[in-house]
Design an enzyme around this catalytic site. Structure first.
Site, mmCIF file in Angstrom:
data_model
loop_
_atom_site.group_PDB
_atom_site.id
_atom_site.type_symbol
_atom_site.label_atom_id
_atom_site.label_comp_id
_atom_site.label_asym_id
_atom_site.label_seq_id
_atom_site.Cartn_x
_atom_site.Cartn_y
_atom_site.Cartn_z
ATOM 1 N N HIS A 157 3.139 -3.242 3.806
ATOM 2 C CA HIS A 157 1.305 -3.478 3.005
ATOM 3 C C HIS A 157 0.741 -4.247 3.718
ATOM 4 O O HIS A 157 -0.035 -4.022 3.871
ATOM 5 C CB HIS A 157 1.475 -3.324 1.459
ATOM 6 C CG HIS A 157 1.823 -1.651 0.443
ATOM 7 N ND1 HIS A 157 1.760 -0.971 0.971
ATOM 8 C CD2 HIS A 157 2.773 -2.283 -0.080
ATOM 9 C CE1 HIS A 157 2.099 -0.216 0.275
ATOM 10 N NE2 HIS A 157 3.529 -1.030 -0.488
ATOM 11 N N ASP A 163 9.800 4.931 1.400
ATOM 12 C CA ASP A 163 10.061 3.546 0.258
ATOM 13 C C ASP A 163 8.650 5.236 -0.458
ATOM 14 O O ASP A 163 7.675 5.963 0.442
ATOM 15 C CB ASP A 163 8.751 2.701 1.057
ATOM 16 C CG ASP A 163 8.606 1.485 -0.391
ATOM 17 O OD1 ASP A 163 9.688 0.680 -0.249
ATOM 18 O OD2 ASP A 163 8.168 2.333 -0.781
ATOM 19 N N HIS A 171 6.458 4.137 -1.727
ATOM 20 C CA HIS A 171 4.489 3.557 -1.381
ATOM 21 C C HIS A 171 4.640 4.160 0.170
ATOM 22 O O HIS A 171 5.494 3.472 1.455
ATOM 23 C CB HIS A 171 4.328 2.531 -1.553
ATOM 24 C CG HIS A 171 4.160 2.159 -2.497
ATOM 25 N ND1 HIS A 171 5.103 1.312 -2.979
ATOM 26 C CD2 HIS A 171 3.856 2.348 -4.627
ATOM 27 C CE1 HIS A 171 5.282 0.956 -4.659
ATOM 28 N NE2 HIS A 171 4.405 1.749 -5.544
#
Length: 190
Positions: free
Chosen positions: A113, A150, A152
């Site tokens: 991220h 993942d 996310h």
């Protein structure tokens, strides 16, 4: 057997009730070790050159000083040193794999991220991006494919690699979950 890089120092930070917790790497390392896998400690240092291919010096300073602003990513004491060990594990794993020996980096904090100049989603540095650009700096590596699996979306990695012809990023994730991006990526990996 693959080389598995891990370091107990990466379990050295914790926030009560936070989902990104030390048990994830501690228990995984125990189970892999009891199954006969050798756990290797990565080199202590990651070069500034490797980091700065992805993150400007100002980003590293904000992580070191805890002056970043992300509500999900805490400014734990010593997190810069711990995050750099995680980066070293990713780069060591990449170098092992590039030499023909399968490898896996079992480290935290995670990285997918983190953007070029932002921490996000428990990620301080983008481990995948740093290892990828270090690989491309090697004379024998011409292209890299990243498969990010993942729950996310790996938004930071995708944004860092966007527009590069020598890297393909494919993020397999659930939508709509944090960070709320990734819908436009369905069927259209970088």
């Amino acid at each position: 057997m693959p080389a598995i890089f891990s370091d107990p120092i990466t379990a050295g930070y914790y926030s009560e009730g936070h989902p990104e917790a030390p048990f994830r790497v501690i228990e995984s390392a125990k189970r892999l070790s009891s199954a006969g896998h050798s756990i290797q400690t990565p080199p202590d240092e990651i070069s500034a050159e490797d980091i700065e291919r992805v993150h400007p010096h100002s980003h590293s300073e904000s992580v070191k000083n805890g002056t970043f602003g992300d509500p999900d990513t805490a400014a734990h004491p010593g997190i810069d040193a711990i995050a750099r060990v995680s980066l070293a594990g990713a780069v060591a794993s990449m170098r092992s794999a590039c030499s023909g020996d399968p490898a896996f980096s079992l480290m935290r904090p995670p990285g997918h991220h983190a953007g070029k100049e932002r921490v996000a989603g428990f990620c301080y540095y983008n481990n995948l991006a740093v290892a990828t650009l270090a690989a491309l700096n090697e004379e024998t590596i011409q292209r890299v494919a990243i498969l990010d699996i993942d729950v996310h979306h790996g938004d930071g990695t995708q944004n860092i690699m966007l527009g590069r012809n020598d890297v393909r990023v494919c993020s397999l994730h659930q939508f709509p979950l944090y960070p709320g991006s990734g819908e436009e990526s369905v069927g259209n990996c970088n």
